[in-house]
Enzyme design. Structure first.
Site, PDB file in Angstrom:
ATOM      1  CG  HIS A   1      19.875 -73.312  34.176  1.00 11.52           C
ATOM      2  ND1 HIS A   1      18.965 -74.345  33.792  1.00 11.52           N
ATOM      3  CD2 HIS A   1      18.990 -72.247  34.667  1.00 11.52           C
ATOM      4  CE1 HIS A   1      17.730 -74.043  34.329  1.00 11.52           C
ATOM      5  NE2 HIS A   1      17.672 -72.670  34.652  1.00 11.52           N
ATOM      6  CD  GLU A   2      24.887 -78.659  33.360  1.00  8.91           C
ATOM      7  OE1 GLU A   2      24.617 -79.996  33.301  1.00  8.91           O
ATOM      8  OE2 GLU A   2      26.025 -78.129  33.889  1.00  8.91           O
ATOM      9  N   GLY A   3      19.756 -76.894  32.539  1.00  9.29           N
ATOM     10  CA  GLY A   3      17.924 -77.194  32.416  1.00  9.29           C
ATOM     11  C   GLY A   3      17.589 -76.777  31.123  1.00  9.29           C
ATOM     12  CG  HIS A   4      17.253 -72.696  30.245  1.00  8.52           C
ATOM     13  ND1 HIS A   4      18.081 -71.897  31.219  1.00  8.52           N
ATOM     14  CD2 HIS A   4      16.010 -72.106  30.549  1.00  8.52           C
ATOM     15  CE1 HIS A   4      17.247 -71.155  31.943  1.00  8.52           C
ATOM     16  NE2 HIS A   4      15.825 -71.300  31.460  1.00  8.52           N
TER      17      HIS A   4
ATOM     18  CG  LEU B   1       7.569 -82.471  33.433  1.00  6.59           C
ATOM     19  CD1 LEU B   1       7.859 -83.930  33.432  1.00  6.59           C
ATOM     20  CD2 LEU B   1       6.097 -82.200  33.571  1.00  6.59           C
ATOM     21  CE  LYS B   2      13.126 -74.986  39.049  1.00  6.31           C
ATOM     22  NZ  LYS B   2      12.684 -73.772  38.399  1.00  6.31           N
TER      23      LYS B   2
ATOM     24  CE  LYS C   1      22.581 -78.436  36.299  1.00  7.91           C
ATOM     25  NZ  LYS C   1      23.814 -77.899  36.729  1.00  7.91           N
ATOM     26  CB  SER C   2      16.338 -72.215  39.451  1.00  6.74           C
ATOM     27  OG  SER C   2      15.772 -71.194  39.405  1.00  6.74           O
TER      28      SER C   2
HETATM   29  P1  AMP Z   1      12.803 -70.134  32.351  1.00  6.22           P
HETATM   30  O1  AMP Z   1      13.773 -69.623  31.578  1.00  6.22           O
HETATM   31  O2  AMP Z   1      12.784 -70.022  33.804  1.00  6.22           O
HETATM   32  O3  AMP Z   1      11.322 -69.495  31.974  1.00  6.22           O
HETATM   33  O4  AMP Z   1      12.530 -71.656  31.852  1.00  6.22           O
HETATM   34  C1  AMP Z   1      12.492 -71.837  30.427  1.00  6.22           C
HETATM   35  C2  AMP Z   1      12.263 -73.317  30.124  1.00  6.22           C
HETATM   36  O5  AMP Z   1      13.274 -74.176  30.726  1.00  6.22           O
HETATM   37  C3  AMP Z   1      10.925 -73.578  30.916  1.00  6.22           C
HETATM   38  O6  AMP Z   1      10.320 -74.710  30.015  1.00  6.22           O
HETATM   39  C4  AMP Z   1      11.288 -74.466  31.944  1.00  6.22           C
HETATM   40  O7  AMP Z   1      10.520 -75.438  32.769  1.00  6.22           O
HETATM   41  C5  AMP Z   1      12.627 -75.097  31.781  1.00  6.22           C
HETATM   42  N1  AMP Z   1      13.474 -75.237  32.880  1.00  6.22           N
HETATM   43  C6  AMP Z   1      13.933 -74.351  33.700  1.00  6.22           C
HETATM   44  N2  AMP Z   1      14.832 -74.868  34.707  1.00  6.22           N
HETATM   45  C7  AMP Z   1      14.977 -76.373  34.279  1.00  6.22           C
HETATM   46  C8  AMP Z   1      15.459 -77.518  34.715  1.00  6.22           C
HETATM   47  N3  AMP Z   1      16.332 -77.439  35.883  1.00  6.22           N
HETATM   48  N4  AMP Z   1      15.362 -78.650  34.110  1.00  6.22           N
HETATM   49  C9  AMP Z   1      14.460 -78.589  32.982  1.00  6.22           C
HETATM   50  N5  AMP Z   1      13.971 -77.648  32.280  1.00  6.22           N
HETATM   51  C10 AMP Z   1      14.214 -76.507  32.885  1.00  6.22           C
END
Ligand code: AMP
Length: 287
Positions: free
Chosen positions: A33-36, A147-148, A183-184
């Site tokens: 998603h946009e966070g990644h 930082l989420k 975002k998650s």
């Molecule tokens: P994940 O796929 O959930 O393990 O996340 C991979 C990376 O993306 C980790 O460093 C998370 O902290 C980061 N991440 C997940 N969601 C967000 C978000 N909403 N905003 C910024 N970074 C995010």
């Protein structure tokens, strides 16, 4: 963009590609998603080569957690990663990545008796294990982390410092939906009603920040405010609300420096986390 599953192939490609401003690495579990993508954007700005990994790491999920039904969509992820400017997408296979993990294990001993570490025993052991493997394989100069997952950032910064990993951890702010929900990948598991209610998590953190800045008397007062706000706005069950120093993750004795207000809320099919890091000055307030 090149997709690589095999460690030896990745090592070869990286050896031939290393350029002057280095390798930026974005480890993820996919369902992008946009966070990644905000991590990729920053990595793209600061490095010649951007490597992303997508791997739903089994060792960071506890029994009964959502490993089996963690959302996955590799086809879509590939397209998004390529569009965002990833050069190499690493898709490790469990048979290879965990083939040798029999004689030495990693165990985190500090900063895990609070927040998600307390509720998910062994979770951060799994996180540091997979990241140690990935850091050794990719050998990045900079690693981009959101930082989420603020506790994850704090734990990984300690790993890197304690064991002299030659990498810089770059903290990236949380990307949010327009209504404030962080975002998650797990947001897809919210029911329409839960989705409608979920912005109250961020709202409660904003109220916490205001209360701290305006001189709240204690951490307890702030936690109560967050609890009451969430309970009145959503059917989700509060897993934890904590107010701690950051990145030390210790109880707050005085309002000074970086303070994290962090929470987790359990919905029917998704557990959501969120946090706010607030900088306060000793001169202003006292707990
Ligand atoms: P994940 O796929 O959930 O393990 O996340 C991979 C990376 O993306 C980790 O460093 C998370 O902290 C980061 N991440 C997940 N969601 C967000 C978000 N909403 N905003 C910024 N970074 C995010």
């Amino acid at each position: 963009m090149r997709c690589i599953e095999n460690i030896r192939e990745l090592t070869e490609v990286l050896k031939n590609n290393k350029k002057s401003s280095g390798i930026g690495f974005v480890p993820t579990m996919g369902y992008l998603h946009e966070g990644h993508l905000s991590l990729v954007k920053k990595a793209r700005e600061e490095n010649d080569l951007v490597v992303m990994s997508i791997y739903v790491n089994p060792t960071q999920f506890g029994p009964g957690e959502d490993f089996d039904r963690y959302p996955r969509d590799l086809k879509r992820d590939r397209a998004l990663a390529e569009e965002a400017g990833v050069d190499i997408l690493f898709l490790p296979r469990t048979e290879e990545i965990y083939a040798g993990t029999t004689s030495v294990t990693l165990h985190v001993t500090e900063g895990v008796d609070v927040m998600c570490g307390k509720r998910r025993p062994g979770h951060f052991d799994g996180v540091v294990t997979i990241l140690t493997k990935l850091f050794h394989i990719v050998q990045p100069d900079s690693v981009y982390m959101g930082l989420k997952d603020a506790q994850q950032v704090a734990v990984v910064e300690r790993l890197v410092n304690d064991y002299f990993f030659p990498v810089t951890i770059v903290r990236v702010p949380t990307m949010r939906e327009s209504d404030g929900l962080a975002k998650s990948s797990r947001n897809v598991y919210l029911s329409p009603k839960e989705r409608e209610e979920a912005p109250v998590l961020q709202h409660s953190l904003q109220l916490a920040r205001k209360a701290i800045q305006e001189g709240a008397d204690s951490s307890e007062e702030v936690m109560l405010l967050v609890r009451e706000t969430i309970e009145s706005g959503t059917s989700g069950i509060i897993d934890y609300i904590e107010v701690l120093s950051y990145p030390g993750l210790c109880p707050v004795e005085e309002w000074d420096g970086e303070i994290i207000v962090a929470l987790a809320v359990q919905y029917e099919r998704a557990r959501l986390i969120d946090n706010m890091i607030i900088t306060v000055s000793k001169e202003d307030k006292h707990v």
